[in-house]
Design an enzyme around this catalytic site. Structure first.
Site, PDB file in Angstrom:
ATOM      1  N   CYS A  13       0.827  -1.206   0.000  1.00  0.00           N
ATOM      2  CA  CYS A  13       0.000   0.000   0.000  1.00  0.00           C
ATOM      3  C   CYS A  13       0.860   1.255   0.000  1.00  0.00           C
ATOM      4  CB  CYS A  13      -0.969  -0.008   1.182  1.00  0.00           C
ATOM      5  SG  CYS A  13      -0.173  -0.134   2.787  1.00  0.00           S
ATOM      6  N   HIS A  57      -4.670   6.606   6.197  1.00  0.00           N
ATOM      7  CA  HIS A  57      -5.056   6.807   4.804  1.00  0.00           C
ATOM      8  C   HIS A  57      -4.182   7.908   4.207  1.00  0.00           C
ATOM      9  CE1 HIS A  57      -7.845   6.608   1.449  1.00  0.00           C
ATOM     10  NE2 HIS A  57      -8.015   7.914   1.502  1.00  0.00           N
ATOM     11  N   ASN A 108      -8.363  13.333  -1.542  1.00  0.00           N
ATOM     12  CA  ASN A 108      -8.481  11.940  -1.152  1.00  0.00           C
ATOM     13  C   ASN A 108      -8.290  11.096  -2.409  1.00  0.00           C
ATOM     14  OD1 ASN A 108      -9.331   9.368  -0.447  1.00  0.00           O
ATOM     15  ND2 ASN A 108     -10.975  10.086   0.872  1.00  0.00           N
TER      16      ASN A 108
END
Length: 420
Positions: free
Chosen positions: A13, A170, A196
């Site tokens: 990730c 995140h 985002n």
């Protein structure tokens, strides 16, 4: 290109977050993914990508076979089911490092550098420098990539929503900074625009869409800022709230070749490659005074102070980056990252311009002018400094003596400098 998103397998990730930041800069994106290739025109079942590798850009060629399980992509994928550029980019990056397995666990900063050739800085926002807004503003003017995130205390908190709508663990992209006069107040408000990467916005705090705070600035400023949020995934928040809620920030400062001609606002960069050799140049840190002086030594001349130096201050901004080479590719063979760091010493006037290797006695009786905050076992350690103009020597070291490895030392300065 549409935003990318993680699949059930999330071991890389960190790479995904860097890819999301890369999509924010079209010039950089097409440097990594040359645009003269497609699935239709002159299609041959192969694609090529370009990555920065220890001082040079290299081309990586891959075929179009992508790992799947039950007819689904195993790793990275795009929102659009017929779009495969992110999966092919991931495959090329895995080939660069030797295997997909080599991508298990990593740092977003590492991939940002490989995509841009830049040098990255890491900030803990709870201990951010007072001039952080100015640092970030300058970085954006240079075309630097920036990202931020909120720490998680445990895996249970990963991707969980905070009360104000932000998502823990995140990666967000930082797009812009603005400073506006407040109506009927003798003050200015600092604002930051975030994106985002996964395509939705949940921020419900001050300066969210239709919040009352928009009435505190002029109509012209209000319209201008709202027009900038062309993506539905973008939003504004106050810089104070940014520092309050976010915990980490990363800046990838670009080299002139990464900027593709926008040299007028770039850093001056010097690059030196070296090696720590057991019994010769692997002297360890200052804890080992008998051998510390044997480490490689690099002279640096800071010639001109910053334009924004205060009267009587005369300081030069620079970023020093020490990167160890080739360790991730050797991961399956056992070697891990060495624990590395560096120190900076000011050269006395009587020794300036002589270029001789400074001896043990100099380091026994001379304190360093600056140094990295701590030695760390990551691919790279990077620090920002402000030093007076003059001549310095940078000593890159491993923490323990007699540890062998290759490294690259880069110095970014706002004004001209000389390094050797």
């Amino acid at each position: 290109m549409s935003p990318v998103r993680p699949t059930a397998v999330g071991w890389d990730c960190w790479l995904l977050a860097a890819i999301a930041c890369l999509t924010m800069n079209e010039k950089l994106l097409y440097r990594v993914i040359p645009p003269d290739q497609s699935f239709s025109h002159n299609y041959a079942g192969i694609f090529h990508f370009q990555f920065w590798r220890y001082g040079e850009w290299i081309d990586v060629l891959v075929d179009d076979r992508i790992p799947t399980c039950k007819n689904q992509l195993v790793f990275t994928k795009s929102f659009r089911k017929n779009e495969y550029w992110s999966a092919l980019l991931e495959k090329a990056y895995a080939k660069l490092h030797g295997s997909y397995e080599a991508l298990r666990g990593g740092n977003t900063l590492e991939a940002m550098e490989d995509f841009t050739g830049g040098v990255t800085e890491f900030f803990e926002l709870s201990h951010a420098p007072e001039q952080l807004f100015c640092i970030m503003k300058k970085a954006l003017e240079r075309g630097s990539l920036m990202g931020c995130s909120i720490d998680v205390a445990s895996l249970i908190e990963m991707e969980s929503h905070m009360e104000q709508g932000l998502v823990r663990g995140h990666a967000y992209s930082i797009i812009a900074l603005e400073e506006c006069d407040q109506v009927d107040q003798d003050s200015r408000v600092q604002l930051i625009r975030l994106r985002n990467p996964w395509g939705w916005v949940l921020w419900k705090g001050p300066w969210c869409t239709n919040s009352k705070e928009w009435s505190t600035i002029s109509i012209a400023d209000c319209n201008s800022l709202k027009k900038q949020t062309v993506q539905e995934s973008e939003f504004w928040m106050s810089f104070a709230d940014f520092k309050k809620y976010f915990t980490k920030m990363e800046i990838c400062n670009l080299t002139p070749d990464g900027l593709q001609g926008e040299v007028r606002s770039s850093w001056s960069v010097s690059v030196n490659e070296g090696r720590w050799v057991r019994g010769s140049s692997a002297g360890g840190c200052r804890n080992y005074p008998e051998s510390f002086w044997t480490n490689p030594q690099y002279r640096l001349q800071l010639l001109e102070e910053d334009d924004d130096s205060e009267e009587g201050e005369k300081l030069c901004s620079l970023v020093v980056s020490l990167m160890q080479k080739g360790r991730r590719m050797q991961k399956n063979q056992g070697p891990r990252f060495l624990t590395i760091g560096f120190s900076i010493y000011q050269v006395p006037k009587e020794m300036q311009g002589k270029h001789q290797h400074l001896q043990k006695d100099f380091f026994l009786y001379t304190a360093s002018k600056a140094k990295c905050q701590s030695y760390i076992n990551l691919r790279e350690v990077t620090e920002r400094f402000r030093l007076p103009p003059g001549e310095y020597v940078i000593i890159p070291t491993t923490f323990e003596p007699h540890q062998e490895g290759d490294f690259i030392l880069r110095v970014f300065s706002e004004k001209d400098s000389l390094s050797e």
